[in-house]
Scaffold this active site. Structure first.
Site, PDB file in Angstrom:
ATOM      1  N   GLY A 352       0.827  -1.201   0.000  1.00 14.03           N
ATOM      2  CA  GLY A 352       0.000   0.000   0.000  1.00 14.03           C
ATOM      3  C   GLY A 352       0.856   1.243   0.000  1.00 14.03           C
ATOM      4  O   GLY A 352       2.066   1.188   0.195  1.00 14.03           O
ATOM      5  N   PRO A 353       0.249   2.379  -0.194  1.00 12.62           N
ATOM      6  CA  PRO A 353       0.999   3.646  -0.237  1.00 12.62           C
ATOM      7  C   PRO A 353       1.577   4.001   1.124  1.00 12.62           C
ATOM      8  O   PRO A 353       1.182   3.429   2.147  1.00 12.62           O
ATOM      9  CB  PRO A 353      -0.060   4.664  -0.675  1.00 12.62           C
ATOM     10  CG  PRO A 353      -1.368   4.039  -0.347  1.00 12.62           C
ATOM     11  CD  PRO A 353      -1.183   2.567  -0.470  1.00 12.62           C
ATOM     12  N   PRO A 354       2.508   4.936   1.154  1.00 12.49           N
ATOM     13  CA  PRO A 354       3.122   5.326   2.446  1.00 12.49           C
ATOM     14  C   PRO A 354       2.098   5.935   3.392  1.00 12.49           C
ATOM     15  O   PRO A 354       1.151   6.602   2.977  1.00 12.49           O
ATOM     16  CB  PRO A 354       4.173   6.363   2.039  1.00 12.49           C
ATOM     17  CG  PRO A 354       4.418   6.139   0.581  1.00 12.49           C
ATOM     18  CD  PRO A 354       3.127   5.641   0.024  1.00 12.49           C
ATOM     19  N   GLY A 355       2.304   5.680   4.687  1.00 12.88           N
ATOM     20  CA  GLY A 355       1.486   6.337   5.697  1.00 12.88           C
ATOM     21  C   GLY A 355       0.165   5.689   6.012  1.00 12.88           C
ATOM     22  O   GLY A 355      -0.626   6.242   6.759  1.00 12.88           O
ATOM     23  N   VAL A 356      -0.100   4.478   5.468  1.00 17.22           N
ATOM     24  CA  VAL A 356      -1.395   3.841   5.750  1.00 17.22           C
ATOM     25  C   VAL A 356      -1.314   2.915   6.964  1.00 17.22           C
ATOM     26  O   VAL A 356      -2.305   2.315   7.357  1.00 17.22           O
ATOM     27  CB  VAL A 356      -1.920   3.065   4.520  1.00 17.22           C
ATOM     28  CG1 VAL A 356      -2.236   4.011   3.393  1.00 17.22           C
ATOM     29  CG2 VAL A 356      -0.934   1.990   4.086  1.00 17.22           C
ATOM     30  N   GLY A 357      -0.128   2.757   7.553  1.00 18.99           N
ATOM     31  CA  GLY A 357      -0.025   1.992   8.802  1.00 18.99           C
ATOM     32  C   GLY A 357       0.482   0.574   8.659  1.00 18.99           C
ATOM     33  O   GLY A 357       0.182  -0.278   9.481  1.00 18.99           O
ATOM     34  N   LYS A 358       1.259   0.295   7.608  1.00 17.58           N
ATOM     35  CA  LYS A 358       1.751  -1.074   7.391  1.00 17.58           C
ATOM     36  C   LYS A 358       2.711  -1.505   8.506  1.00 17.58           C
ATOM     37  O   LYS A 358       2.588  -2.598   9.068  1.00 17.58           O
ATOM     38  CB  LYS A 358       2.449  -1.170   6.026  1.00 17.58           C
ATOM     39  CG  LYS A 358       1.559  -0.823   4.850  1.00 17.58           C
ATOM     40  CD  LYS A 358       2.267  -1.040   3.528  1.00 17.58           C
ATOM     41  CE  LYS A 358       3.451  -0.116   3.313  1.00 17.58           C
ATOM     42  NZ  LYS A 358       3.071   1.298   3.247  1.00 17.58           N
ATOM     43  N   THR A 359       3.676  -0.638   8.802  1.00 14.50           N
ATOM     44  CA  THR A 359       4.684  -0.995   9.814  1.00 14.50           C
ATOM     45  C   THR A 359       4.073  -1.088  11.202  1.00 14.50           C
ATOM     46  O   THR A 359       4.323  -2.041  11.945  1.00 14.50           O
ATOM     47  CB  THR A 359       5.818   0.036   9.804  1.00 14.50           C
ATOM     48  OG1 THR A 359       6.396   0.092   8.498  1.00 14.50           O
ATOM     49  CG2 THR A 359       6.900  -0.336  10.798  1.00 14.50           C
ATOM     50  N   SER A 675      -3.874   3.288 -18.801  1.00 15.31           N
ATOM     51  CA  SER A 675      -5.214   3.610 -18.307  1.00 15.31           C
ATOM     52  C   SER A 675      -5.700   4.993 -18.715  1.00 15.31           C
ATOM     53  O   SER A 675      -6.839   5.348 -18.419  1.00 15.31           O
ATOM     54  CB  SER A 675      -5.261   3.462 -16.785  1.00 15.31           C
ATOM     55  OG  SER A 675      -4.341   4.326 -16.160  1.00 15.31           O
ATOM     56  N   LYS A 718      -8.136   5.358  -7.436  1.00 14.78           N
ATOM     57  CA  LYS A 718      -8.529   6.347  -8.439  1.00 14.78           C
ATOM     58  C   LYS A 718      -9.886   6.971  -8.104  1.00 14.78           C
ATOM     59  O   LYS A 718     -10.088   8.193  -8.219  1.00 14.78           O
ATOM     60  CB  LYS A 718      -8.575   5.694  -9.824  1.00 14.78           C
ATOM     61  CG  LYS A 718      -7.195   5.298 -10.342  1.00 14.78           C
ATOM     62  CD  LYS A 718      -7.300   4.585 -11.683  1.00 14.78           C
ATOM     63  CE  LYS A 718      -5.909   4.221 -12.220  1.00 14.78           C
ATOM     64  NZ  LYS A 718      -5.975   3.492 -13.488  1.00 14.78           N
TER      65      LYS A 718
END
Length: 771
Positions: A352-359, A675, A718
């Site tokens: 996912g994109p940065p800052g979504v809470g993966k870590t 796209s 999108k």
């Protein structure tokens, strides 16, 4: 020729002993019947018959317990011993064969045939005697149980029968074997039987000697090693050398690790090398480092999983808002662990994109399972040895970061986070992603071998979680080993909830603010999201909240205000001029300007595509730092429009008389992908036909030369970008219908989504007539 006479004598049974003729021996007599028989013999002619018992354990033998062949002996001397036992000196005279038993009150008598031997010699008997003498000599040398004088005694005997009896009396044979020699009346038979027993005894003695020599050599070696070790201990103690104590300490620690037999053998071999090494040897420090690592690794230590699903779900919800797919997968893992203890841990990849809470999500997983947590950042890692370690032959060699993480965790089943797995690179030092293939394969990682440790370590119980911003940089074989879970960007409502529940309270706590001192209104949060951040995650939003708290603390400390309230009206005084314009759709419906939707690593975004024509020769110009695929989409769109020209009411020879220029603004940012095909074709048909494009419609989809609209990826991101830009309608390929369910329900309610199959449907929705 043997002569016999019939006589009657007292009988005395013998236990475990046979007396041969011409044999002088002491006997201890203790049984009452035997003493009575002995006294009777002394009263007569000092003659008595001795017969062996078949079973020496019988105290009162009957007729069937005795052999039928015995020895007639002469009593030479009688001596009474304390306790009632009588010691008798006897000499054997003749072989006898019992014909009848006569039982009296106190003892028994027997009627016997007494054999009187007549010694005869011939060449055969001479040969037998010589062979027997040689074998007896070998027996004495091997056995060492018979005195050497026995050989001298035997050599002087010329009578074959007496020779056989004397030799037999000096052999360590069983009673049964000696009885067979006693029963051999003829000297020849006696010699043949004696040779048979001698050969067997010599073979046994030779084997015994081999075994004895082997054992003795082994004992000598062991005693020698023990002696040398003790000497070494004394020397080292005298010199003040503690290496010996160190080695013994290593041995004790290694034996407690619970290693497999093969692994234990290898480690002990390394300890033995250290023991033999000089205390100040250069390689000694390398060996000590190696053994310290082996001893410190958690070979058997394991933390017990907390398998309470309700409690784990509560912890995950406390730490993170949303992210339902990931939470559901972790709870599934816990549920299966309750049913099957031996389940292999999954390899999860959060994309996912940065800052979504993966870590931070990986930390929450470890907390919910009550496991240790280890994080390893793979960003910029180019050396394979970072993963698998260096060989011990290198100076300053150490294990790889996988084993370092396991050691730091202290257990063999931590939650191990491999952060930024898509940021690894490759150079001449090797491919770290290839080294991860074994680590992240549940079928192989049970015997993971680090180059430094060189011992198989079980990683199958480790819960590996990897994170990435995009999948395409990850090598396919590595990606194949992982279970991919996509984490899309947050909606505006989700960001508001996250800010209120997590970000603002955390920033207030970090800045020492209390709830009565500082507050931010919901509308101020929304304004911050819309005009001061543009991201899929919430990292910049948290940074903005931190800025508000910091400036609020300053006002409170400087006594300007006792309480700070952030509202829509005063937020600009804290955060400054808005950085982004909310709802960047066009102000008016225009010709040649279409709104597309794009996917980036930071989430979705809207993309303006501009097209214009001018007099010329049909030249196509593409600008805006477009990639090869995007340029090909533009050419395909142009060719498709030319093919459909007669149906579109556009200038027939426009491709000969007009130059076309397609531009995508923000030219410094690279753009690629198929796209934007329908967006560019819509902009082209607009400029060629003079029809305006609706400003409240955004679109995405790949175009074919026949005008078919093909599916694309990143639908949720999108659509969220369109929602952020205040777009009312979105055009998607019909084949992307399955992705619509991933869009949050509150967003779907606010947007009208058109699913199309052909470019004509796109034009019918997006184009309006010119004013």
């Amino acid at each position: 020729m043997e002569e016999t006479t019939i006589s009657k004598y007292p009988l005395m049974p013998l236990r475990g002993l046979i007396v041969f003729p011409n044999m002088i021996i002491h006997l201890d007599v203790g049984r009452e019947k035997s003493i009575a028989a002995l006294n009777s013999a002394m009263e007569r002619n000092s003659r008595i018959v001795l017969v062996p018992q078949k079973d020496a354990n019988i105290d009162e033998p009957v007729d069937n317990d005795l052999y039928r062949t015995g020895t007639l002996i002469e009593i030479k001397q009688v001596l009474k011993l304390p306790g009632g036992t009588i010691r008798v000196l006897v000499e054997g005279e003749n072989r006898v064969k019992i014909n009848n038993f006569y039982h009296k009150d106190k003892f028994s008598e027997v009627e016997v045939e007494v054999y009187d031997e007549k010694e005869e010699k011939n060449y055969e008997i001479e040969a037998l005697m010589r062979n027997t003498l040689y074998q007896f000599e070998q027996y004495i040398k091997l056995g060492k149980k018979t005195a050497g004088e026995s050989l001298d005694i035997v050599q002087d005997i010329s009578e074959p029968g007496r020779f056989a009896d004397v030799v037999a009396s000096h052999l360590s044979l069983k009673v049964e074997q000696k009885q067979k020699i006693l029963e051999a009346i003829q000297p020849k038979d006696r010699l043949l039987k004696l040779l048979e027993f001698l050969s067997h005894e010599i073979q046994v003695l030779e084997i015994e000697k081999k075994i004895s020599d082997r054992v003795k050599n082994q004992m000598d070696k062991t005693q020698k090693e023990y002696y040398l070790r003790e000497q070494m201990k004394a020397i080292q103690k005298e010199l003040g050398d503690t290496q010996r104590e160190e080695v013994e300490e290593y041995r004790k620690k290694v034996d407690k690790l619970g290693l497999s037999e093969q692994t234990l053998k290898k480690v002990h071999k390394e300890i033995d090398r250290l023991e033999r090494m000089a205390p100040n040897a250069a390689e000694g420090s390398v060996l000590r480092t190696y053994l310290d690592w082996v001893v410190d690794l958690p070979w058997k230590e394991e933390s017990e999983d907390k398998l309470d699903i309700a409690s784990s779900e509560k912890i995950l919800d406390e730490d993170h808002y949303g992210l339902d797919k990931v939470k559901e997968r972790i709870l599934e893992f816990l549920a299966v662990r309750q049913m099957a203890d031996e389940m292999k841990s999954p390899i999860i990849c959060l994309v996912g994109p940065p800052g979504v809470g993966k870590t931070s999500l990986a930390k929450s997983v470890a907390r919910s399972l009550e496991r240790e947590f280890v994080r390893m950042s793979l960003g910029g890692v180019r050396d394979e040895a970072e993963i698998r370690g260096h060989r011990r032959t290198y100076v300053g060699a150490l294990p790889g970061r996988i084993m370092q993480g396991i050691k730091n965790a202290g257990t063999k089943n931590p939650v191990f986070l491999l952060d930024e797995i898509d940021k690894m690179s490759t150079d001449f030092r090797g491919d770290p992603s290839a080294a991860l293939l074994e680590v992240l394969d549940p079928e192989q990682n049970s015997t993971f071998s680090d180059h430094f440790i060189e011992l198989p370590f079980d990683l199958s119980n480790v819960l590996f979680i990897t994170t990435a911003n995009a999948l395409h940089p990850i090598p396919r074989p590595l990606l194949d080993r992982m279970e991919v879970i996509n984490i899309e960007g947050y909606t505006e409502d989700e960001k508001v909830s996250i800010a209120k529940k997590y970000l603002i309270p955390r920033q207030m706590k970090e800045h020492g603010l209390k709830s009565k001192q500082f507050s931010i209104s919901k509308q101020a949060i929304i304004k911050t999201i819309r005009e001061y951040t543009r991201e899929s995650g919430v990292r910049n939003l948290e940074r903005a909240c931190g800025t508000l708290c910091r400036k609020g603390v300053k006002e409170i400390v400087s006594n300007e205000q006792e309480q700070v309230k952030i509202t829509v009206q005063n937020i600009h005084s804290y955060l400054g001029t808005p950085k982004f314009r909310w709802g960047e759709k066009e102000k008016n419906d225009e010709i040649g300007v279409a709104t597309g939707l794009a996917w980036t690593q930071t989430g979705g975004d809207i993309l303006a595509v501009e097209a214009t024509t001018m007099s010329g020769t049909g030249k196509l110009t593409l600008t805006g730092k477009l990639g090869d695929v995007m340029q090909e989409s533009a050419r395909a769109a142009l060719s498709m429009i030319r093919a459909k020209g007669k149906y579109l009411n556009i200038e027939k020879d426009f491709h000969k008389t007009r130059d076309i220029h397609i531009h995508v603004p923000e030219g410094a940012i690279p753009k690629d992908g198929p796209s934007a095909g329908i967006t560019m074709s819509t902009a082209l048909i607009s400029v060629l036909s003079g029809r305006r494009i609706r400003r409240d419609v955004a679109m995405t989809g790949e175009i074919t030369l026949r005008g078919k609209v093909l599916p694309i990826g990143g639908v949720k991101e999108k659509v969220l970008a369109a929602h952020r830009a205040a777009i009312n309608e979105v055009i998607l390929p019909k084949d992307n219908k399955r992705d619509v369910n991933d869009i949050p329900a509150n967003v779907r309610k606010k947007l009208k989504i058109h699913l199309v199959e052909t470019i004509e449907e796109v034009w019918d929705i997006a184009l309006v007539d010119a004013k």
